[in-house]
Enzyme design. Structure first.
Site, PDB file in Angstrom:
ATOM      1  N   ASP A  53       0.844  -1.186   0.000  1.00  0.00           N
ATOM      2  CA  ASP A  53       0.000   0.000   0.000  1.00  0.00           C
ATOM      3  C   ASP A  53       0.883   1.242   0.000  1.00  0.00           C
ATOM      4  OD1 ASP A  53      -2.451   1.505   0.313  1.00  0.00           O
ATOM      5  OD2 ASP A  53      -1.821   1.877   2.359  1.00  0.00           O
ATOM      6  N   ASP A  66      -9.207  -0.064   2.142  1.00  0.00           N
ATOM      7  CA  ASP A  66      -9.170   0.600   0.829  1.00  0.00           C
ATOM      8  C   ASP A  66     -10.436   0.292   0.040  1.00  0.00           C
ATOM      9  OD1 ASP A  66      -6.727   1.550   1.523  1.00  0.00           O
ATOM     10  OD2 ASP A  66      -5.583   0.534  -0.038  1.00  0.00           O
TER      11      ASP A  66
END
Length: 535
Positions: free
Chosen positions: A66, A392
């Site tokens: 990420d 997310d």
């Protein structure tokens, strides 16, 4: 006099540093491009992971791909690099995904700008060209967007596709159908409110990732007090943040002189009476469940057990806040006016077992959309990365429910925007056209990097994709499973319009801001003065 005015004049304090013109610009470019190169290899469905090793004694290990997590963890000294790090944080907070894409696009724009500056093209001309290119790309993206907001069935399919696409570049890619279903179910329960606070994620070691599930209701990872009811129906809950430990003498920095141990017993008795009075005031609220953010000591716990009230102690602040939200109660700290306190309600409170741990389950809460996702996994690192990936997906889905337009992924949107910008550059006279061409080239770098990270021949694939878009096959993108060019509409590779638009605008703004820099002034470091008065 003339010779004096030509002498270099230092106006800064001693120790301050200044970088001018080309040096400053080069320093900015190098820092920003280095940040882009750092996260570049994590882009796309076949992106690689990074191991982040924390400092200090515990040296916490984080395994992630990420972009925002990686950039948050590294300490950067370069001012331009800091701009990109902040930009990826804002992208994460605003839309939840696209943190790597936005950093890589900004870095690629600056890489192109470096070549243009070397050709003696002024930064303001480059910026002017970029602004026109950004507007053209934004319009093209808007026109290509598909909106199924009015068709519930098609919109549900869109949400599933978006969740799968978001998760395909994460750790959960092998179980993306399972987790996409969990994420879509959780977001659809919010009924369009987009309040992700109502979705609670709990991580429990053990089992496999496919054992993760969605629980309707709220789970609290705490224990119920001794000899208290373990199951309550139609619960009236008082949520508090108050000290329940005054049965201990806590008079710091003072001495109490007594002439016998009986007097000590009297002081302790007075403390107990004070505590008993407080518990009685709490019980007057007509409750059968008391949840406190702070500890509840033995004596008050005993009193609650005697009154048949379930008492839960040390529910951390996030837990108490979320519990107040989902049960419809308010956090109280004084108990003199029961009529002013808003109690929380739920149909059933009981203990449930997950793995080897007992948790408290609240079902039938006032806020019907509240739910808990329980994540299972073999190691703590896997659980942490699974939580980040799911977060997310939830953020992107919540944004898509508000802004229902979608675009195609797999480098399709970037290629589409690059084609429009190139066409505009061909029609534009002057040096601005060169800047527009560089903008299109930076956009085309995203599918190139996605293909490179998967181990395919990026030059071959991107040239095929470019030819397909010239042929008006505007839904074509890269199929990274087969390693070829494919129709994204048929493959269901869909992304949120909001995320793509934010990536384009944030990257262009950040790159423009860095390109404008022609001077970097660093303050003089603070002098270390020996401490003559140690405490």
């Amino acid at each position: 006099m003339a010779s004096l005015s030509m002498a270099p004049m230092n106006i800064f304090r001693q120790g301050a540093d200044e970088e001018k013109a080309e040096t400053a610009r080069l320093s900015s470019f190098i820092g920003a491009i280095a940040i882009g190169d750092l996260v570049k290899s994590t882009l796309g469905p076949k992106g690689m992971d990074k191991i982040l090793l924390g400092g200090g004694r515990d040296s916490q290990v984080t395994v992630t791909n990420d972009g925002a997590t990686i950039l948050k963890a590294i300490g950067v000294d370069n001012p331009a690099a800091k701009v990109l790090v902040d930009m990826s944080k804002v992208q994460d907070d605003e839309v939840g995904d696209g943190t790597t894409s936005v950093t890589v696009l900004a870095a690629e724009l600056l890489r192109e700008a470096e070549l243009l500056i070397a050709k003696k093209i002024h930064p303001q001309i480059i910026i002017s060209g970029w602004r026109k290119a950004t507007q053209a790309a934004r319009d093209a993206l808007r026109e290509a967007a598909v909106d199924h907001g009015n068709d519930e069935q098609k919109f549900q399919v869109d949400l599933m596709n978006i969740a799968r696409t978001t998760l395909s570049s994460k750790l959960l890619t092998h179980h993306k159908d399972h987790f996409a279903r969990l994420a879509v179910e959780a977001v659809m329960r919010l009924k369009g409110s987009g309040n992700l606070e109502a979705i609670h994620v709990i991580k429990k070691l053990g089992g496999s990732m496919t054992d993760s599930y969605l629980d309707e209701g709220f789970l609290l990872d705490k224990r119920i007090g001794v000899n208290q009811p373990k199951r309550i129906e139609n619960a009236n809950i008082l949520i508090a943040n108050t000290g329940m430990d005054t049965d201990k003498i806590k008079i710091f920095g003072s001495r109490v002189r007594v002439d016998s141990t009986a007097k000590v017993a009297e002081i302790e008795m007075a403390e107990k009476e004070k505590m008993k009075e407080k518990v009685e005031r709490i019980l007057k609220h007509g409750i059968n469940c008391f949840i406190n953010r702070q500890l509840i000591y033995n004596y008050p716990e005993q009193l609650f057990a005697g009154a048949g009230v379930m008492a839960i102690e040390h529910a951390d602040f996030a837990g108490v806040e979320r519990l107040a939200l989902v049960t419809g109660g308010e956090i109280a700290s004084t108990f003199d006016h029961p009529e002013l306190v808003k109690l929380g309600h739920c149909k059933l409170i009981e203990e449930v077992m997950i793995g080897e741990d007992m948790l408290i389950h609240f079902s039938g809460v006032d806020m019907g959309e509240a739910c808990t996702i329980v994540l299972r996994g073999a190691t703590q690192q896997i659980l942490d990365e699974a939580e980040r990936s799911l977060h997310d997906a939830l953020c992107v889905l919540a944004q898509t429910v508000k802004e229902t337009r979608t675009v195609y992924g797999g480098g399709c949107s970037e290629m589409l925007m690059a084609k429009v910008v190139t066409d505009l550059a061909n029609r534009t006279p002057g040096k601005e056209a060169v800047a527009m061409e560089s903008f299109a080239k930076a956009l085309r770098m995203l599918p190139t990097i996605i293909a490179d990270n998967a181990g395919y021949d990026s030059a071959e694939l991107v040239s095929q994709l470019r030819a397909a878009h010239q042929d008006n096959k505007i839904t074509f993108g890269l199929d990274m499973t087969q390693g070829c060019v494919g129709d994204m509409a048929a493959l269901g590779i869909t992304e949120s319009f909001q995320v793509k638009r934010q990536v384009l605008l944030s990257a262009a703004e950040a790159a423009e801001m860095i390109l404008r820099v022609d001077n970097i002034i660093k303050a003089a470091p603070r002098k270390r003065v020996p401490d003559h008065h140690p405490c």
